[in-house]
Design a protein around this motif. Structure first.
Motif, PDB file in Angstrom:
ATOM      1  N   ALA A 143     -45.003 -18.093 -12.593  1.00 32.87           N
ATOM      2  CA  ALA A 143     -44.351 -16.802 -12.863  1.00 32.87           C
ATOM      3  C   ALA A 143     -44.031 -16.078 -11.565  1.00 32.87           C
ATOM      4  N   ALA A 144     -44.942 -16.158 -10.582  1.00 32.34           N
ATOM      5  CA  ALA A 144     -44.712 -15.492  -9.300  1.00 32.34           C
ATOM      6  C   ALA A 144     -43.527 -16.111  -8.560  1.00 32.34           C
ATOM      7  N   LEU A 145     -43.481 -17.422  -8.517  1.00 36.32           N
ATOM      8  CA  LEU A 145     -42.375 -18.091  -7.826  1.00 36.32           C
ATOM      9  C   LEU A 145     -41.048 -17.812  -8.532  1.00 36.32           C
ATOM     10  N   LYS A 146     -41.086 -17.785  -9.852  1.00 35.69           N
ATOM     11  CA  LYS A 146     -39.877 -17.487 -10.621  1.00 35.69           C
ATOM     12  C   LYS A 146     -39.395 -16.065 -10.368  1.00 35.69           C
ATOM     13  N   ALA A 147     -40.348 -15.139 -10.143  1.00 37.83           N
ATOM     14  CA  ALA A 147     -40.000 -13.731  -9.926  1.00 37.83           C
ATOM     15  C   ALA A 147     -39.534 -13.447  -8.506  1.00 37.83           C
ATOM     16  N   GLY A 148     -39.666 -14.428  -7.601  1.00 40.58           N
ATOM     17  CA  GLY A 148     -39.150 -14.240  -6.250  1.00 40.58           C
ATOM     18  C   GLY A 148     -40.150 -14.389  -5.133  1.00 40.58           C
ATOM     19  N   ALA A 149     -41.391 -14.778  -5.433  1.00 40.21           N
ATOM     20  CA  ALA A 149     -42.378 -14.975  -4.374  1.00 40.21           C
ATOM     21  C   ALA A 149     -42.041 -16.215  -3.558  1.00 40.21           C
ATOM     22  N   THR A 150     -42.315 -16.156  -2.270  1.00 41.79           N
ATOM     23  CA  THR A 150     -42.161 -17.363  -1.439  1.00 41.79           C
ATOM     24  C   THR A 150     -43.426 -18.206  -1.454  1.00 41.79           C
ATOM     25  N   ALA A 151     -44.562 -17.602  -1.816  1.00 44.95           N
ATOM     26  CA  ALA A 151     -45.830 -18.319  -1.955  1.00 44.95           C
ATOM     27  C   ALA A 151     -46.744 -17.470  -2.821  1.00 44.95           C
ATOM     28  N   ALA A 152     -47.744 -18.095  -3.414  1.00 46.68           N
ATOM     29  CA  ALA A 152     -48.659 -17.357  -4.280  1.00 46.68           C
ATOM     30  C   ALA A 152     -49.946 -18.150  -4.463  1.00 46.68           C
ATOM     31  N   ASP A 153     -51.031 -17.423  -4.717  1.00 50.52           N
ATOM     32  CA  ASP A 153     -52.246 -18.065  -5.192  1.00 50.52           C
ATOM     33  C   ASP A 153     -52.807 -17.251  -6.343  1.00 50.52           C
ATOM     34  N   ALA A 154     -53.669 -17.885  -7.148  1.00 49.95           N
ATOM     35  CA  ALA A 154     -54.171 -17.241  -8.359  1.00 49.95           C
ATOM     36  C   ALA A 154     -55.609 -17.655  -8.603  1.00 49.95           C
ATOM     37  N   MET A 155     -56.331 -16.756  -9.256  1.00 50.78           N
ATOM     38  CA  MET A 155     -57.718 -17.029  -9.615  1.00 50.78           C
ATOM     39  C   MET A 155     -57.930 -16.645 -11.067  1.00 50.78           C
ATOM     40  N   ALA A 156     -58.701 -17.474 -11.781  1.00 46.53           N
ATOM     41  CA  ALA A 156     -59.107 -17.166 -13.148  1.00 46.53           C
ATOM     42  C   ALA A 156     -60.613 -17.339 -13.245  1.00 46.53           C
ATOM     43  N   VAL A 157     -61.280 -16.368 -13.860  1.00 46.07           N
ATOM     44  CA  VAL A 157     -62.732 -16.380 -13.980  1.00 46.07           C
ATOM     45  C   VAL A 157     -63.102 -16.119 -15.428  1.00 46.07           C
ATOM     46  N   ASP A 158     -63.852 -17.034 -15.999  1.00 46.14           N
ATOM     47  CA  ASP A 158     -64.361 -16.865 -17.355  1.00 46.14           C
ATOM     48  C   ASP A 158     -65.864 -16.645 -17.274  1.00 46.14           C
ATOM     49  N   GLY A 159     -66.368 -15.601 -17.916  1.00 44.24           N
ATOM     50  CA  GLY A 159     -67.788 -15.315 -17.777  1.00 44.24           C
ATOM     51  C   GLY A 159     -68.452 -14.843 -19.050  1.00 44.24           C
TER      52      GLY A 159
END
Length: 448
Positions: A15-31
């Motif tokens: 979604a970030a790259l599609k929206a125009g980001a040149t790079a991105a990272d993401a984190m998901a945490v389940d607790g």
């Protein structure tokens, strides 16, 4: 669950790259977390929480922004990407912002061998309540204890997944089981309190809750009759429970964020003696069943064991990619991060060279001085290392504990304090920071 977290981070990056980001990272945490609080034999509070948090960092050239959410719907993910892009476009340029090069990324990402997650079933609320009740009953049974301020038992488990547009994608789980008790001795203006707590990754490793409560009760009872110590310059022995704070001040001063800002009393100390020559400080992120262990850092770089202080000499700084770029140095694989903020340097498992003497032997050798068991507040000058803290503990005379003390202040300068450290041999091996009791010569005490 790992598949869901991986899918979420992949969707965030797409979604970030599609929206125009040149790079991105993401984190998901389940607790999942469950805690029970007991006071005077009655249930005071029971809490259970479950949920997933997601975080996204986008980069547009050298501009970056972070957003987070607890809703994992496709609509929310798309909105997060759009919001992050809008924020990044307004952010100032940062020449050090950016992801790791693919060749820098960790290749060994499996954490099963580190045993960070207990495979045993989640305990039910009754099991936690039984632990808390046992701890409180044992504390109240100690002679001199007048009441309980409460006992707690808790369990938590979480799964983390980190992914980035440079190709990194990996995760691992963590768990924890905890029990604690706070006891009060005396009454009215003579009340004193103290506590004990234990935490382990594997439930089977947790000590008997009754032993934890008994220790809390004994500590509170020992504090009866506290008074102010004399004012003057005396040796101070930091009990193992609080000794980690001294090494923590050193670690904070070599953090790349502080060094890059020039706001550290150790900014010019690389390659110089900061501890006695017999002492070293090491970091090992690969200790089995230890909370600070991890196979990769918050930017996907491999973690590694390293010697931070070798034979008293400071070897360097603790860096993530950004602070390393600011200082013209490589990352030390030390990035930490959450879902709502960019990476920052942090430490994992730390150990200080132990001494040969026991705490009792150091008390004997110090003659007259202060044994500190609790610290209150702090005034630390980040640029000079000037140090002042409220403290309580026990007054030592002729090498023996004479009486409990409170309402005093200890002061000195961290550079001098650290260079006079004498360690005991009582560091607890199950802790992430294995720091023994530490004797410091010649601090200023403000008491009676």
């Amino acid at each position: 669950m790992a598949d869901q977290l991986q899918t979420l981070t992949s969707a965030l990056i797409d979604a970030a790259l599609k929206a125009g980001a040149t790079a991105a990272d993401a984190m998901a945490v389940d607790g999942t977390s469950l805690s029970i609080d007991i006071r005077e034999g009655a249930l005071e509070q029971a809490e259970r929480s479950e949920g997933i948090e997601i975080g996204l960092r986008v980069l547009i050239g050298q501009r970056q922004a972070c957003v987070s959410a607890s809703d994992v719907s496709g609509r929310t993910i798309a909105e997060m990407a759009e919001r992050a892009i809008a924020m990044a476009r307004e952010a100032p340029e940062d020449a050090t912002a950016g992801l790791a090069d693919p060749g820098q990324l960790a290749t060994r990402t499996d954490a099963a061998w580190l045993e960070l997650a207990d495979p045993a079933p989640e305990p039910d609320a009754e099991a936690l309540k039984a632990d808390a009740l046992a701890a409180e009953a044992a504390g109240l049974a100690v002679r001199g204890v007048s009441k309980s301020q409460g006992a707690s038992a808790a369990y938590s488990a979480r799964r983390i997944w980190l992914a980035a547009s440079n190709g990194f994608s990996a995760g691992y789980g963590r768990s924890s089981r905890h029990v604690s008790m706070t006891a009060i001795s005396g009454a009215g203006t003579t009340m004193e309190r103290d506590w004990a707590a234990e935490s382990r990754i594997f439930q089977s490793d947790l000590p008997d809750p009754a032993e934890v409560g008994r220790r809390a009760g004994e500590r509170a009872a020992e504090r009866q009759g506290s008074r102010k110590p004399p004012t003057g310059r005396f040796p101070v022995l930091y009990d193992e429970r609080v000794a980690n704070s001294l090494i923590g001040h050193l670690l904070g001063a070599i953090n790349g964020s502080a060094i890059a800002r020039g706001a550290s009393w150790l900014r010019d100390a690389k390659g110089t003696l900061v501890l006695p020559a017999a002492l070293s400080v090491t970091e090992d992120p690969f200790r089995i069943r230890i909370p600070g262990s991890r196979p990769f850092d918050g930017e996907g770089l491999p973690t590694r064991a390293r010697t931070i202080v070798e034979d008293g000499v400071l070897t360097g700084w603790t860096l993530d990619l950004a602070t390393g770029r600011k200082l013209g140095l490589p990352s030390t694989g030390s990035a930490s991060r959450g879902t709502s903020s960019p990476p920052a340097p942090g430490h994992s498992n730390i150990a200080l060279t132990p001494g040969s003497a026991s705490r009792a032997e150091l008390i004997r050798d110090m003659g007259t001085g202060l044994l500190v068991t609790q610290l209150i507040g702090a005034s630390i000058n980040a640029n000079t290392g000037d140090y002042s803290r409220g403290a309580s503990g026990f007054w030592v005379e002729n090498g023996e504990i004479a009486y409990p003390v409170n309402e005093c202040t200890i002061a000195g300068t961290l550079p001098e304090m650290l260079r006079t450290l004498v360690p005991a041999n009582d560091g607890r091996a199950h802790l992430s920071h294995v720091i023994p009791s530490l004797l410091v010569e010649g601090l200023t005490l403000a008491g009676a």
